[in-house]
Design a protein around this motif. Sequence first.
Motif, mmCIF file in Angstrom:
data_model
loop_
_atom_site.group_PDB
_atom_site.id
_atom_site.type_symbol
_atom_site.label_atom_id
_atom_site.label_comp_id
_atom_site.label_asym_id
_atom_site.label_seq_id
_atom_site.Cartn_x
_atom_site.Cartn_y
_atom_site.Cartn_z
ATOM 1 N N PRO A 132 27.514 36.923 40.334
ATOM 2 C CA PRO A 132 28.894 37.152 40.778
ATOM 3 C C PRO A 132 29.932 36.758 39.726
ATOM 4 N N THR A 133 29.674 35.653 39.000
ATOM 5 C CA THR A 133 30.621 35.213 37.976
ATOM 6 C C THR A 133 30.706 36.211 36.828
ATOM 7 N N ARG A 136 34.617 42.682 35.154
ATOM 8 C CA ARG A 136 35.482 43.669 35.810
ATOM 9 C C ARG A 136 36.961 43.313 35.698
ATOM 10 N N ALA A 137 37.267 42.072 35.341
ATOM 11 C CA ALA A 137 38.666 41.716 35.106
ATOM 12 C C ALA A 137 39.246 42.552 33.967
ATOM 13 N N VAL A 165 29.869 39.469 36.815
ATOM 14 C CA VAL A 165 30.450 40.741 37.249
ATOM 15 C C VAL A 165 31.963 40.601 37.441
ATOM 16 N N ARG A 166 32.383 39.507 38.056
ATOM 17 C CA ARG A 166 33.825 39.293 38.274
ATOM 18 C C ARG A 166 34.575 39.236 36.948
ATOM 19 N N ASP A 167 34.055 38.442 36.010
ATOM 20 C CA ASP A 167 34.753 38.267 34.734
ATOM 21 C C ASP A 167 34.763 39.562 33.922
ATOM 22 N N PRO A 223 38.020 47.252 35.216
ATOM 23 C CA PRO A 223 38.063 47.322 36.689
ATOM 24 C C PRO A 223 37.425 48.566 37.295
ATOM 25 N N SER A 273 25.347 32.348 41.905
ATOM 26 C CA SER A 273 26.559 32.066 41.146
ATOM 27 C C SER A 273 26.668 32.887 39.877
#
Length: 312
Positions: A122-123, A129-130, A125-127, A133, A119
């Motif tokens: 991934p959280t 890259r928002a 990296v996602r946040d 990008p 968790s």
Amino acid sequence: MTNELPDVRPTPLTAELAPGAALLHVLDVTGNLTRAAAVLGIPQPTASRRLAALSARVGTPLTVADGRGLRLTRVGHLLAGAAGRAIDALEHGVRQVGEEIDPASGHVVLGFLHLLGRSLVPTLVRDFRAGNPHVRFSLVQGSRDDIVTGLASGTVDLALVAPPPAAPGLDSVVLDEQELFLAVPADHRLADRAGVGVAELAGEVFVLLEHGYGLRQITDELCAEAGFTPTVAFEGQESDTVRGLVAAGLGVALLPAFGPRPPSGVAEIRLDPPVTREIGLAWPAGHPLPPAVTAFRDFVRQHARAGGPAQR
């Protein structure tokens, strides 16, 4: 007293060998002069002349025929190894220059423990890259020792490990604390207990992560403090595998909580007194980090200060 400048001039031989470093390095990998020339984007006759000139300057052959290809001699291997290390250092510099020009398109090599890949990673990296990008990530999983070694050698930019390393040449920051529980089969004699002391586990069979993992180190130290050495039935490389072996009735283990509730076949019991481990972010000290790496490091630290889910 004189203020003499250091002599940083390369030796004449080094200066003459430098242009051929890439050829030796690629030839060592391909074992074929034609393919090496193609990789470098030069005509094969040019590569052949360059190789002959290098051998003549060194004073001994750098290659010998090997079927339809070429094989480096011992001297050739020595020079090719040095050339490879020099090229790696130059590639790192080129990368830094490129990211300095355009940090938004940088590259981050992130090492982390398997458990944190469920968790947390991934959280994060996602946040990140928002808002960034075009930053690329290479994700490297392994034991704590493997990840810290990669950090020290430069193959990993940042590391999420537990506990954070306290080693020369590395900086780190604690992001969160994670409580550990005793995981037992659902029908185990301790399954209904609200809490258990480590000393009560002296007669149990354990399922553990291999040496080199932080949880293994913590378990061994806790058992030693309680006066016993754990009896180990199985060793694994992932906490989910260890938890599955517990569910199969093959032993007990000290693990973080699985989630909102334990998986089927497993009971989680709090340790008395409670035991926690620190989760930290580590990076090389003593030299500037590439801009994209710096940006992600600072993002993770800010995320932790804002109360992000570092322990899940």
